[in-house]
Write a protein that holds these residues in place. Structure first.
Motif, PDB file in Angstrom:
ATOM      1  N   TYR A 165       0.835  -1.196   0.000  1.00 61.43           N
ATOM      2  CA  TYR A 165       0.000   0.000   0.000  1.00 61.43           C
ATOM      3  C   TYR A 165       0.872   1.249   0.000  1.00 61.43           C
ATOM      4  O   TYR A 165       1.831   1.349   0.780  1.00 61.43           O
ATOM      5  N   TYR A 199      -1.669 -10.508  -0.242  1.00 61.44           N
ATOM      6  CA  TYR A 199      -0.459 -10.118   0.496  1.00 61.44           C
ATOM      7  C   TYR A 199      -0.446 -10.742   1.871  1.00 61.44           C
ATOM      8  O   TYR A 199      -1.485 -11.141   2.404  1.00 61.44           O
ATOM      9  N   ARG A 220      -3.689 -12.523   3.362  1.00 62.15           N
ATOM     10  CA  ARG A 220      -5.001 -11.990   3.016  1.00 62.15           C
ATOM     11  C   ARG A 220      -5.214 -12.223   1.522  1.00 62.15           C
ATOM     12  O   ARG A 220      -4.288 -12.024   0.730  1.00 62.15           O
ATOM     13  N   HIS A 223      -7.768  -8.045  -2.608  1.00 60.09           N
ATOM     14  CA  HIS A 223      -9.035  -7.350  -2.363  1.00 60.09           C
ATOM     15  C   HIS A 223      -8.946  -5.874  -2.700  1.00 60.09           C
ATOM     16  O   HIS A 223      -7.878  -5.274  -2.667  1.00 60.09           O
ATOM     17  N   HIS A 225     -10.484  -2.261  -1.357  1.00 60.24           N
ATOM     18  CA  HIS A 225     -11.160  -1.639  -0.211  1.00 60.24           C
ATOM     19  C   HIS A 225     -12.031  -0.490  -0.714  1.00 60.24           C
ATOM     20  O   HIS A 225     -11.573   0.301  -1.547  1.00 60.24           O
TER      21      HIS A 225
HETATM   22 FE   LIG Z   1      -6.025  -4.533   2.548  1.00 60.10          FE
END
Ligand SMILES: [Fe+2]
Length: 285
Positions: A165, A199, A220, A223, A225
């Motif tokens: 991110y 990730y 995870r 996805h 968000h």
């Molecule tokens: Fe996330």
């Protein structure tokens, strides 16, 4: 391999998440009128559950001291936002949205940043030249639960094709893969981005130490968000997932719901198109 692969650390990511939490929210203000009885009830219930665990499983002093050291380390690494959002938030979200009739939500997680660049209703998510990852065209709309289109906003943020991110891993431009899309009265939006990668949550800090000691995994599923807002309606926070991801069934954050799995259609040029919209519950004021 990106710069972020080489230099991302749990401590840096945790520090950013902790600082962001303090910066964006006033958690005490929202509960300043909570009666002492409610605080007493909740604090006792948590302590009772801990005491019961110690008695039931005959926790030793060595284990107690290891726990104490680990809890101190979670704070030192700035990983309380990560720990809570991965292992606790999904139940809070379930309880908070149990009465909703509209679209399903999911956890926010620790990597949201407010005030991402405004993009209008039909635009690219901010990204680097040559951003890696399968191109994704997302068409959808915002409605009320009765189907009425709503002028509102879709805030979208997601990891890159390496699973990192912006603003939490180094070497990525500030608002990369973060944007705010504002719809007109027809509620429609059209977003071009790339498909994020699955990730692992950071494994080199205190949370990683727990994962390793317990023999868990840190993954995870991939996805997107979103935070979806419209006047007079409950804000929807959700994550959208991709079919076939091996971690849809064992997400470490327990945040996957069947209603949140997309149905991408692969186009002739190899890109993917998704059609997914949101129905928001009217707010009861
Ligand atoms: Fe996330």
């Amino acid at each position: 391999m990106s710069t972020a692969d080489e230099t991302a650390t749990a401590a840096a990511s945790g520090a950013a998440a902790t600082e962001r939490f303090h910066h964006d929210k006033s958690p005490y203000d929202a509960v300043k009128d909570t009666p002492k009885e409610r605080v007493d009830l909740l604090a006792r219930a948590v302590l009772d559950a801990i005491h019961e665990t110690i008695r039931k499983h005959e926790v030793t002093y060595d284990e107690y001291n290891a726990l104490k050291a680990w809890l101190i380390q979670v704070g030192a690494d700035g990983e309380w936002p990560l720990f809570l959002d991965v292992w606790v938030e999904h139940v809070v979200e379930d309880v908070a949205t149990a009465d909703r009739q509209g679209s399903k939500g999911s956890i926010e997680g620790p990597y949201y940043v407010p005030d991402a660049p405004e993009r209008g209703a039909d635009a690219d998510l901010p990204m680097r030249d040559g951003e890696q990852g399968t191109p994704l065209l997302w068409e959808g709309g915002i409605t009320s639960t009765d189907g009425t289109p709503l002028a509102g906003t879709v805030e979208l943020w997601h990891a890159d094709a390496d699973g990192y991110y912006s603003q939490f891993a180094p070497g990525i431009p500030e608002w990369n893969l973060r944007g705010t899309f504002t719809t007109g009265p027809d509620g429609k939006f059209r977003i071009r981005t790339i498909q994020p990668a699955p990730y692992q949550i950071p494994t080199d800090g205190a949370c990683g130490r727990l994962i390793s000691a317990a023999g868990w995994h840190a993954w995870r599923p991939a996805h997107l968000h979103v935070k979806v807002s419209a006047p007079g309606h409950e804000q929807l926070i959700a994550q959208l997932y991709f079919p076939g991801d091996p971690h849809n069934d064992d997400d470490i954050a327990s945040a996957v719901k069947p209603e949140l799995i997309l149905s991408p259609v692969v186009q002739d040029d190899g890109s993917a198109r998704i059609d997914y919209g949101f129905a928001l519950d009217r707010r009861e004021d």
